[in-house]
Motif scaffolding. Structure first.
Motif, PDB file in Angstrom:
ATOM      1  N   TYR A 250      34.663 -30.214  30.236  1.00  0.00           N
ATOM      2  CA  TYR A 250      34.358 -30.131  28.807  1.00  0.00           C
ATOM      3  C   TYR A 250      35.582 -30.462  27.961  1.00  0.00           C
ATOM      4  O   TYR A 250      35.576 -31.429  27.208  1.00  0.00           O
ATOM      5  N   ASP A 251      36.637 -29.667  28.055  1.00  0.00           N
ATOM      6  CA  ASP A 251      37.783 -29.855  27.168  1.00  0.00           C
ATOM      7  C   ASP A 251      38.697 -30.955  27.703  1.00  0.00           C
ATOM      8  O   ASP A 251      39.607 -30.712  28.491  1.00  0.00           O
ATOM      9  N   LYS A 252      38.444 -32.164  27.228  1.00  0.00           N
ATOM     10  CA  LYS A 252      39.232 -33.313  27.655  1.00  0.00           C
ATOM     11  C   LYS A 252      40.493 -33.496  26.819  1.00  0.00           C
ATOM     12  O   LYS A 252      41.227 -34.472  26.999  1.00  0.00           O
ATOM     13  N   ASN A 253      40.749 -32.555  25.928  1.00  0.00           N
ATOM     14  CA  ASN A 253      41.970 -32.629  25.126  1.00  0.00           C
ATOM     15  C   ASN A 253      43.175 -32.031  25.830  1.00  0.00           C
ATOM     16  O   ASN A 253      44.281 -32.058  25.292  1.00  0.00           O
ATOM     17  N   GLY A 277      38.013 -39.119  26.010  1.00  0.00           N
ATOM     18  CA  GLY A 277      36.601 -39.032  26.351  1.00  0.00           C
ATOM     19  C   GLY A 277      35.724 -40.052  25.668  1.00  0.00           C
ATOM     20  O   GLY A 277      34.493 -39.903  25.667  1.00  0.00           O
ATOM     21  N   TYR A 278      36.304 -41.091  25.091  1.00  0.00           N
ATOM     22  CA  TYR A 278      35.532 -42.128  24.418  1.00  0.00           C
ATOM     23  C   TYR A 278      35.773 -43.479  25.101  1.00  0.00           C
ATOM     24  O   TYR A 278      36.919 -43.868  25.340  1.00  0.00           O
ATOM     25  N   MET A 288      43.150 -32.874  32.481  1.00  0.00           N
ATOM     26  CA  MET A 288      43.180 -31.699  33.347  1.00  0.00           C
ATOM     27  C   MET A 288      41.834 -31.476  34.035  1.00  0.00           C
ATOM     28  O   MET A 288      41.793 -30.951  35.145  1.00  0.00           O
ATOM     29  N   VAL A 289      40.735 -31.884  33.403  1.00  0.00           N
ATOM     30  CA  VAL A 289      39.430 -31.716  34.038  1.00  0.00           C
ATOM     31  C   VAL A 289      39.279 -32.623  35.265  1.00  0.00           C
ATOM     32  O   VAL A 289      38.343 -32.449  36.054  1.00  0.00           O
ATOM     33  N   PRO A 353      44.864 -25.854  36.037  1.00  0.00           N
ATOM     34  CA  PRO A 353      43.683 -26.615  36.471  1.00  0.00           C
ATOM     35  C   PRO A 353      42.681 -25.797  37.284  1.00  0.00           C
ATOM     36  O   PRO A 353      41.473 -26.085  37.253  1.00  0.00           O
ATOM     37  N   SER A 354      43.140 -24.801  38.022  1.00  0.00           N
ATOM     38  CA  SER A 354      42.251 -24.040  38.903  1.00  0.00           C
ATOM     39  C   SER A 354      41.715 -22.758  38.264  1.00  0.00           C
ATOM     40  O   SER A 354      40.957 -22.020  38.902  1.00  0.00           O
ATOM     41  N   TYR A 355      42.111 -22.490  37.033  1.00  0.00           N
ATOM     42  CA  TYR A 355      41.592 -21.317  36.323  1.00  0.00           C
ATOM     43  C   TYR A 355      40.447 -21.794  35.441  1.00  0.00           C
ATOM     44  O   TYR A 355      40.650 -22.415  34.407  1.00  0.00           O
TER      45      TYR A 355
END
Length: 363
Positions: A250-253, A277-278, A288-289, A353-355
């Motif tokens: 979701y959060d690609k920022n 994400g565009y 991070m995703v 990344p794993s949380y």
């Protein structure tokens, strides 16, 4: 004989009168002490939003309210002792949770459920909202829940504040993620965050948590977990909630610059805003995703950009001037601009990344 009876009746009358007066006096004293023990303030200031439970606290509160506007000298606040440490819970460090809102009524029940499930001591938590350009009953629902949280006997929050600031910025719901409109939309979001931050930050706050209203799940120990990493800015990995529990970012920022992304930026107009994400413009950054999630959940990686679905900041980062630029700063605005600004000031920005935490399937 008659005189003796009269004296006896008079004595009985005096005893009854004294008994009534004694009962009345006891009742008055009981009501006085009951009011002192159960006094609770639903607003900020004074005793900092805590319930008064002892006679000494009541006396102190009375003195404070009668003398607060009659200071004989300057108010002295020593900020040298204010720290944000890895053992924040043990050190009784205050956390300020900030959430900007617009037409958020449908998300508030789950928001408050997750908030109240947090294991961090409630008396160390202040919550502030900024409601902007809303057309639903968000403000009314916030007021109702704030009353509940501030007037219960146990697990009472330190302070809850609701601000309203309209920017007269309207964007159709089906257009809020359109590529061309993002720089303008994010600019208004930055202004909203800055209003909320400057209005709500108090001298007792050691930490600031930026929390999205539409998260659907995160661990109850999330505050203590992120504080234990002991860095200036830290974010968990935010995924989308899906019915089949599949992995959707979701959060690609939250991202790292790469050699390719930095090389590409050399030829960009300084006013160009990069967006993640565009497909209209690929940045070549490492999101991070997209990072592995099988490592220890508190294993951190450095980041160059962050979102604000769940962003924990040591309060001194904001106090020293790192905010959310509504203008273009190193090709970014708002939250990613904040990360760039914080790094430019020498602060550390990290992700886990794993949380994993989860966001509703919207947007």
């Amino acid at each position: 004989m008659t005189s003796g009876v009269s004296e006896k009746s008079s004595s009985l009358l005096r005893i009854r009168c004294n008994k009534r007066q004694g009962i009345a006096l006891v009742a008055v004293l009981f009501m006085l002490f009951l009011s002192l023990f159960t006094f609770a303030r639903p607003s900020s200031g004074g005793c900092g939003g805590r319930t008064i439970r002892t006679f000494n606290e009541a006396v102190a509160f009375s003195r404070a309210t009668t003398t607060s506007h009659n200071h004989e000298g300057p108010i002295f606040k020593n900020l040298n002792d204010l720290e944000a440490t890895a053992n924040a819970k043990d050190n009784q460090e205050h956390v300020l949770i900030l959430t900007p809102l617009k037409n958020a009524a449908s998300y508030l029940p789950r928001y408050f459920e997750l908030l109240d499930r947090m294991s961090y001591p409630k008396h160390l938590i202040s919550v502030a909202f900024l409601v902007s350009d809303t057309t639903d009953n968000t403000v009314e629902l916030l007021q109702e829940q704030a009353h509940v949280f501030l007037n219960r006997w146990k697990d009472r929050y330190h302070e809850i504040t609701i601000y309203q600031k309209d920017f007269s910025f309207e964007l159709p719901e089906d257009k809020r993620h359109t590529f061309e409109l993002q720089p303008l939309r994010r600019s208004y979001m930055a202004r909203s965050r800055n209003y909320l931050l400057t209005a709500a930050l108090r001298e007792e706050h050691s930490w600031v948590l930026w929390l999205d209203v539409d998260l659907v799940d995160y661990p109850a120990t999330v505050l203590e977990d992120l504080q234990s990493v002991d860095v200036d800015v830290v974010v968990p990995n935010c995924l989308r909630e899906t019915e089949d529990n599949s992995f959707w970012g979701y959060d690609k920022n939250n991202w790292q610059e790469t050699d390719s992304s930095l090389e590409m930026q050399k030829d960009l107009d300084p006013e160009y805003v990069l967006l993640e994400g565009y497909y209209e413009f690929l940045t070549n950054r490492y999101l991070m995703v997209d990072m592995p999630t099988h490592h220890p959940k508190l294993e951190k990686v450095p980041l160059d950009g962050v979102g604000a679905t769940f962003t924990l900041v040591k309060a001194h980062v904001h106090r020293e001037g790192a905010n959310f630029p509504a203008f273009v700063f190193q090709h970014q605005v708002e939250t990613e601009g904040f990360a760039k600004m914080a790094k430019a000031m020498g602060f550390g920005v990290y992700g886990l990344p794993s949380y994993l935490i989860y966001h509703t399937m919207n947007g």
